[in-house]
Design an enzyme around this catalytic site. Structure first.
Site, mmCIF file in Angstrom:
data_model
loop_
_atom_site.group_PDB
_atom_site.id
_atom_site.type_symbol
_atom_site.label_atom_id
_atom_site.label_comp_id
_atom_site.label_asym_id
_atom_site.label_seq_id
_atom_site.Cartn_x
_atom_site.Cartn_y
_atom_site.Cartn_z
ATOM 1 N N TYR A 1 -78.779 74.734 -15.833
ATOM 2 C CA TYR A 1 -78.112 75.167 -17.069
ATOM 3 C C TYR A 1 -78.023 76.687 -17.143
ATOM 4 O O TYR A 1 -76.942 77.257 -17.335
ATOM 5 C CB TYR A 1 -78.897 74.608 -18.262
ATOM 6 C CG TYR A 1 -78.394 75.042 -19.619
ATOM 7 C CD1 TYR A 1 -77.099 74.732 -20.047
ATOM 8 C CD2 TYR A 1 -79.210 75.753 -20.506
ATOM 9 C CE1 TYR A 1 -76.646 75.109 -21.303
ATOM 10 C CE2 TYR A 1 -78.764 76.133 -21.763
ATOM 11 C CZ TYR A 1 -77.483 75.814 -22.159
ATOM 12 O OH TYR A 1 -77.040 76.197 -23.402
HETATM 13 N N1 NAP Z 1 -77.801 73.456 -29.178
HETATM 14 C C1 NAP Z 1 -78.446 74.575 -28.808
HETATM 15 O O1 NAP Z 1 -79.656 74.743 -29.058
HETATM 16 C C2 NAP Z 1 -77.686 75.664 -28.090
HETATM 17 C C3 NAP Z 1 -78.349 76.893 -27.906
HETATM 18 C C4 NAP Z 1 -77.690 77.919 -27.255
HETATM 19 C C5 NAP Z 1 -76.395 77.739 -26.813
HETATM 20 N N2 NAP Z 1 -75.778 76.541 -26.999
HETATM 21 C C6 NAP Z 1 -74.405 76.383 -26.498
HETATM 22 O O2 NAP Z 1 -73.585 75.961 -27.555
HETATM 23 C C7 NAP Z 1 -72.474 75.249 -27.045
HETATM 24 C C8 NAP Z 1 -72.256 73.993 -27.871
HETATM 25 O O3 NAP Z 1 -73.399 73.175 -27.761
HETATM 26 P P1 NAP Z 1 -73.852 72.113 -28.875
HETATM 27 O O4 NAP Z 1 -75.296 72.337 -29.102
HETATM 28 O O5 NAP Z 1 -72.920 72.109 -30.015
HETATM 29 O O6 NAP Z 1 -73.736 70.768 -28.029
HETATM 30 P P2 NAP Z 1 -72.972 69.383 -28.286
HETATM 31 O O7 NAP Z 1 -73.153 68.958 -29.688
HETATM 32 O O8 NAP Z 1 -73.412 68.493 -27.193
HETATM 33 O O9 NAP Z 1 -71.447 69.772 -28.067
HETATM 34 C C9 NAP Z 1 -70.961 70.097 -26.803
HETATM 35 C C10 NAP Z 1 -69.446 70.060 -26.861
HETATM 36 O O10 NAP Z 1 -68.922 70.351 -25.555
HETATM 37 C C11 NAP Z 1 -67.989 69.336 -25.216
HETATM 38 N N3 NAP Z 1 -67.924 69.135 -23.777
HETATM 39 C C12 NAP Z 1 -68.940 68.783 -22.946
HETATM 40 N N4 NAP Z 1 -68.487 68.618 -21.691
HETATM 41 C C13 NAP Z 1 -67.143 68.859 -21.734
HETATM 42 C C14 NAP Z 1 -66.108 68.836 -20.765
HETATM 43 N N5 NAP Z 1 -66.353 68.508 -19.487
HETATM 44 N N6 NAP Z 1 -64.853 69.134 -21.157
HETATM 45 C C15 NAP Z 1 -64.587 69.438 -22.438
HETATM 46 N N7 NAP Z 1 -65.523 69.494 -23.408
HETATM 47 C C16 NAP Z 1 -66.789 69.195 -23.052
HETATM 48 C C17 NAP Z 1 -68.499 68.094 -25.928
HETATM 49 O O11 NAP Z 1 -67.472 67.156 -26.180
HETATM 50 P P3 NAP Z 1 -67.177 65.845 -25.310
HETATM 51 O O12 NAP Z 1 -68.493 65.253 -24.947
HETATM 52 O O13 NAP Z 1 -66.352 65.038 -26.251
HETATM 53 O O14 NAP Z 1 -66.404 66.347 -24.146
HETATM 54 C C18 NAP Z 1 -68.947 68.687 -27.260
HETATM 55 O O15 NAP Z 1 -67.870 68.805 -28.148
HETATM 56 C C19 NAP Z 1 -72.775 74.995 -25.569
HETATM 57 O O16 NAP Z 1 -72.024 75.887 -24.777
HETATM 58 C C20 NAP Z 1 -74.248 75.311 -25.435
HETATM 59 O O17 NAP Z 1 -74.582 75.781 -24.150
HETATM 60 C C21 NAP Z 1 -76.393 75.490 -27.635
#
Ligand code: NAP
Length: 295
Positions: A189
């Protein structure tokens, strides 16, 4: 009893905001910045992307949303439209180069331009190397969705932004890239998130002269379906997706080079001065945790 529970929940949330930061931009300022503008948010079917798209839709942006799951994605677009906003859903798998190219073509054909791109879609994997020896797909999938897909998408939209002399690109990065140095168990990651963060910062230097700006948001823990499978994270104070969306919207309005938590400079200095003991401690804690979970 209920009152005590809600007081505790509020205190826990406030602690999350104190640690990870909160967006200060009012909805009025957001409206001034994005009203009538076209904003593409990737990964908007769930979590931070969904909350960001809804906030932008309420502020009068034309919100273009992309992710793989077409039904939840369409439901987000429908909800924004039902609340008086304007949203269009584009089911797309960012790991498929032809789908990314098709997305870029459709966006330009149907909307003429994209004013703001929010690279938010992402995949996280927490797995030790010992459990990954026969799983090269972990490294391929994370690099495809966290690095190669967003690079291809950004490269598709950049020429029009540069030609117009206007555009802003936001990367939803992680505190695991900055200010924290390395984290055992998160190699796939963090390597992929670091690759895109470095690409973004290098890209920003090349396009700044053409009026295109870029922001990296070093996001802390957000309680979404991404962090939910890691029990140790679920127990820590974090942000809600709505809190995280406010930070992303701050980046859209203020266009800073980066958004980091207030304690980031102190941790960066500490990392430089104490990198060896910190890395030893991280490795020891990780090995103990792995032994414990194996037992
Ligand atoms: N949650 C945390 O603690 C955290 C912390 C730091 C940074 N982030 C970053 O924040 C961002 C959003 O994360 P989140 O926590 O909101 O996670 P999440 O709820 O799992 O959402 C991830 C999103 O990315 C989409 N996605 C995944 N694979 C994809 C693909 N191959 N093509 C197109 N879309 C795709 C998913 O939709 P589908 O599955 O429908 O494709 C979903 O809408 C990420 O970049 C993550 O690295 C998260």
């Amino acid at each position: 009893m209920v009152a005590t529970h809600s007081l505790r929940a509020r205190a826990w949330r406030n602690l999350g905001l104190l640690i990870h930061g909160y967006g200060r931009t009012s909805q009025n300022k957001l409206r001034d910045a994005v009203g009538g503008r076209t904003v593409l948010v990737t990964g908007a079917s769930f979590g931070i992307g969904e909350a960001t798209a809804r906030r932008l839709g309420a502020a009068g942006a034309t919100v273009l949303i992309a992710a793989r799951s077409s039904e939840p994605l369409q439901a987000v677009a429908d909800a924004i439209n039902a609340e008086g906003g304007t949203a269009h859903a584009y089911p797309t798998d960012l790991t498929e180069p032809t789908e990314v190219d098709t997305l870029v073509k459709r966006l330009i054909d149907e909307h003429g331009q994209v004013d703001v791109l929010v690279n938010n879609a992402g995949k996280s994997i927490r797995r030790s190397l010992a459990r990954s020896y026969d799983r090269p797909q972990d490294f391929e999938r994370t690099i495809d969705v966290n690095y190669l897909g967003p690079v291809r998408l950004t490269m598709g939209l950049l020429p029009a932004m540069r030609a117009r002399g206007r555009g802003h690109i936001v990367n939803v990065s992680t505190q695991g890239v900055r200010p924290f140095p390395v984290a055992p168990g998160w190699s796939a990651y963090l390597a992929s998130k670091t690759a895109f963060e470095v690409w973004m910062r290098s890209m920003a230097l090349e396009v700044r002269g053409d009026g295109v700006t870029a922001s990296n948001v070093y996001m802390g823990l957000v309680h979404t379906r991404m962090s939910a499978p890691t029990p140790s994270l679920s127990r820590l104070p974090g942000l809600t997706p709505q809190d995280a969306a406010r930070l992303v919207c701050d980046a859209i309005v203020r266009k800073p080079r980066s958004i980091t938590p207030w304690w980031s400079p102190a941790v960066s200095v500490g990392n430089t001065l104490l990198s060896r003991p910190i890395e030893t401690m991280l490795g020891t804690v990780f090995r103990r945790g792995e032994k414990g979970s194996a037992r």
